[in-house]
Design a protein around this motif. Sequence first.
Motif, PDB file in Angstrom:
ATOM      1  N   ALA A  53       0.831  -1.202   0.000  1.00 35.33           N
ATOM      2  CA  ALA A  53       0.000   0.000   0.000  1.00 35.33           C
ATOM      3  C   ALA A  53       0.868   1.255   0.000  1.00 35.33           C
ATOM      4  O   ALA A  53       0.562   2.230  -0.698  1.00 35.33           O
ATOM      5  CB  ALA A  53      -0.940  -0.003   1.204  1.00 35.33           C
ATOM      6  N   LEU A  54       1.956   1.219   0.732  1.00 43.55           N
ATOM      7  CA  LEU A  54       2.854   2.369   0.785  1.00 43.55           C
ATOM      8  C   LEU A  54       3.521   2.601  -0.568  1.00 43.55           C
ATOM      9  O   LEU A  54       3.599   3.737  -1.048  1.00 43.55           O
ATOM     10  CB  LEU A  54       3.907   2.166   1.869  1.00 43.55           C
ATOM     11  N   ARG A  55       3.974   1.530  -1.212  1.00 42.69           N
ATOM     12  CA  ARG A  55       4.569   1.670  -2.542  1.00 42.69           C
ATOM     13  C   ARG A  55       3.561   2.257  -3.535  1.00 42.69           C
ATOM     14  O   ARG A  55       3.895   3.129  -4.336  1.00 42.69           O
ATOM     15  CB  ARG A  55       5.043   0.306  -3.059  1.00 42.69           C
ATOM     16  N   LEU A  56       2.344   1.763  -3.470  1.00 46.82           N
ATOM     17  CA  LEU A  56       1.312   2.251  -4.392  1.00 46.82           C
ATOM     18  C   LEU A  56       0.946   3.708  -4.105  1.00 46.82           C
ATOM     19  O   LEU A  56       0.749   4.499  -5.033  1.00 46.82           O
ATOM     20  CB  LEU A  56       0.072   1.365  -4.317  1.00 46.82           C
ATOM     21  N   ALA A  57       0.854   4.072  -2.831  1.00 49.61           N
ATOM     22  CA  ALA A  57       0.521   5.455  -2.476  1.00 49.61           C
ATOM     23  C   ALA A  57       1.604   6.405  -2.974  1.00 49.61           C
ATOM     24  O   ALA A  57       1.301   7.477  -3.522  1.00 49.61           O
ATOM     25  CB  ALA A  57       0.346   5.586  -0.967  1.00 49.61           C
ATOM     26  N   THR A  79      -1.903   1.444 -11.669  1.00 50.99           N
ATOM     27  CA  THR A  79      -0.609   1.909 -11.159  1.00 50.99           C
ATOM     28  C   THR A  79       0.227   0.722 -10.692  1.00 50.99           C
ATOM     29  O   THR A  79       1.438   0.688 -10.917  1.00 50.99           O
ATOM     30  CB  THR A  79      -0.811   2.914 -10.006  1.00 50.99           C
ATOM     31  N   ALA A  80      -0.426  -0.257 -10.067  1.00 50.98           N
ATOM     32  CA  ALA A  80       0.285  -1.461  -9.624  1.00 50.98           C
ATOM     33  C   ALA A  80       0.899  -2.175 -10.824  1.00 50.98           C
ATOM     34  O   ALA A  80       2.044  -2.631 -10.763  1.00 50.98           O
ATOM     35  CB  ALA A  80      -0.658  -2.388  -8.879  1.00 50.98           C
ATOM     36  N   VAL A  96      -4.513   2.155   0.640  1.00 52.23           N
ATOM     37  CA  VAL A  96      -3.821   3.172  -0.181  1.00 52.23           C
ATOM     38  C   VAL A  96      -4.548   4.508  -0.055  1.00 52.23           C
ATOM     39  O   VAL A  96      -3.913   5.558   0.149  1.00 52.23           O
ATOM     40  CB  VAL A  96      -3.752   2.721  -1.653  1.00 52.23           C
ATOM     41  N   ARG A  97      -5.868   4.477  -0.162  1.00 54.36           N
ATOM     42  CA  ARG A  97      -6.639   5.732  -0.022  1.00 54.36           C
ATOM     43  C   ARG A  97      -6.450   6.336   1.362  1.00 54.36           C
ATOM     44  O   ARG A  97      -6.365   7.554   1.501  1.00 54.36           O
ATOM     45  CB  ARG A  97      -8.109   5.472  -0.327  1.00 54.36           C
ATOM     46  N   ALA A  98      -6.390   5.502   2.374  1.00 53.88           N
ATOM     47  CA  ALA A  98      -6.166   6.018   3.740  1.00 53.88           C
ATOM     48  C   ALA A  98      -4.798   6.669   3.853  1.00 53.88           C
ATOM     49  O   ALA A  98      -4.667   7.731   4.479  1.00 53.88           O
ATOM     50  CB  ALA A  98      -6.302   4.888   4.752  1.00 53.88           C
ATOM     51  N   LEU A  99      -3.793   6.076   3.242  1.00 56.30           N
ATOM     52  CA  LEU A  99      -2.447   6.675   3.278  1.00 56.30           C
ATOM     53  C   LEU A  99      -2.425   8.020   2.562  1.00 56.30           C
ATOM     54  O   LEU A  99      -1.794   8.961   3.027  1.00 56.30           O
ATOM     55  CB  LEU A  99      -1.425   5.729   2.652  1.00 56.30           C
ATOM     56  N   ILE A 100      -3.119   8.100   1.430  1.00 60.03           N
ATOM     57  CA  ILE A 100      -3.171   9.378   0.703  1.00 60.03           C
ATOM     58  C   ILE A 100      -3.911  10.419   1.527  1.00 60.03           C
ATOM     59  O   ILE A 100      -3.512  11.582   1.609  1.00 60.03           O
ATOM     60  CB  ILE A 100      -3.817   9.189  -0.680  1.00 60.03           C
ATOM     61  N   ARG A 101      -4.981  10.005   2.194  1.00 59.44           N
ATOM     62  CA  ARG A 101      -5.775  10.927   3.002  1.00 59.44           C
ATOM     63  C   ARG A 101      -4.950  11.478   4.150  1.00 59.44           C
ATOM     64  O   ARG A 101      -4.976  12.680   4.431  1.00 59.44           O
ATOM     65  CB  ARG A 101      -6.997  10.204   3.560  1.00 59.44           C
ATOM     66  N   TYR A 102      -4.166  10.632   4.816  1.00 58.37           N
ATOM     67  CA  TYR A 102      -3.435  11.066   6.006  1.00 58.37           C
ATOM     68  C   TYR A 102      -2.089  11.670   5.698  1.00 58.37           C
ATOM     69  O   TYR A 102      -1.391  12.091   6.594  1.00 58.37           O
ATOM     70  CB  TYR A 102      -3.304   9.901   6.985  1.00 58.37           C
ATOM     71  N   SER A 103      -1.693  11.714   4.421  1.00 55.84           N
ATOM     72  CA  SER A 103      -0.411  12.316   4.088  1.00 55.84           C
ATOM     73  C   SER A 103      -0.485  13.842   4.082  1.00 55.84           C
ATOM     74  O   SER A 103       0.512  14.519   3.983  1.00 55.84           O
ATOM     75  CB  SER A 103       0.071  11.816   2.720  1.00 55.84           C
TER      76      SER A 103
END
Length: 104
Positions: A53-57, A79-80, A96-103
């Motif tokens: 998920a981190l790589r994809l984000a 993207t993957a 992935v969406r959560a990582l983008i949201r919290y970045s």
Amino acid sequence: MPAAALKPKPLSTQSTAKHPVLLDLPYAPVEKRALPPGRPREWYVTHNRRLKALRLAIALLDSGVYAPNQARNETIRSTAETIGVHPPSDTTCHMVRALIRYSR
């Protein structure tokens, strides 16, 4: 009048979300290390899911996807494919969406 007031303001940075940007693929893969032994299987599954998920984000952010609503499952899966990882599950796409949201 101060000199700073006479200088024209630079244009604001254009969003790349409307303009596709080529991904800068890594030049050499990261050296893999063995995971610590003795953990439950679920720990390894979760750990690998988080790494993916981190790589994809990161790849999505590099390509101009800055908001979670721009990262649909199809976008994340394409993207993957571009970066050379297996297609993510729905759970990983959610991560992935959560990582983008919290970045932000």
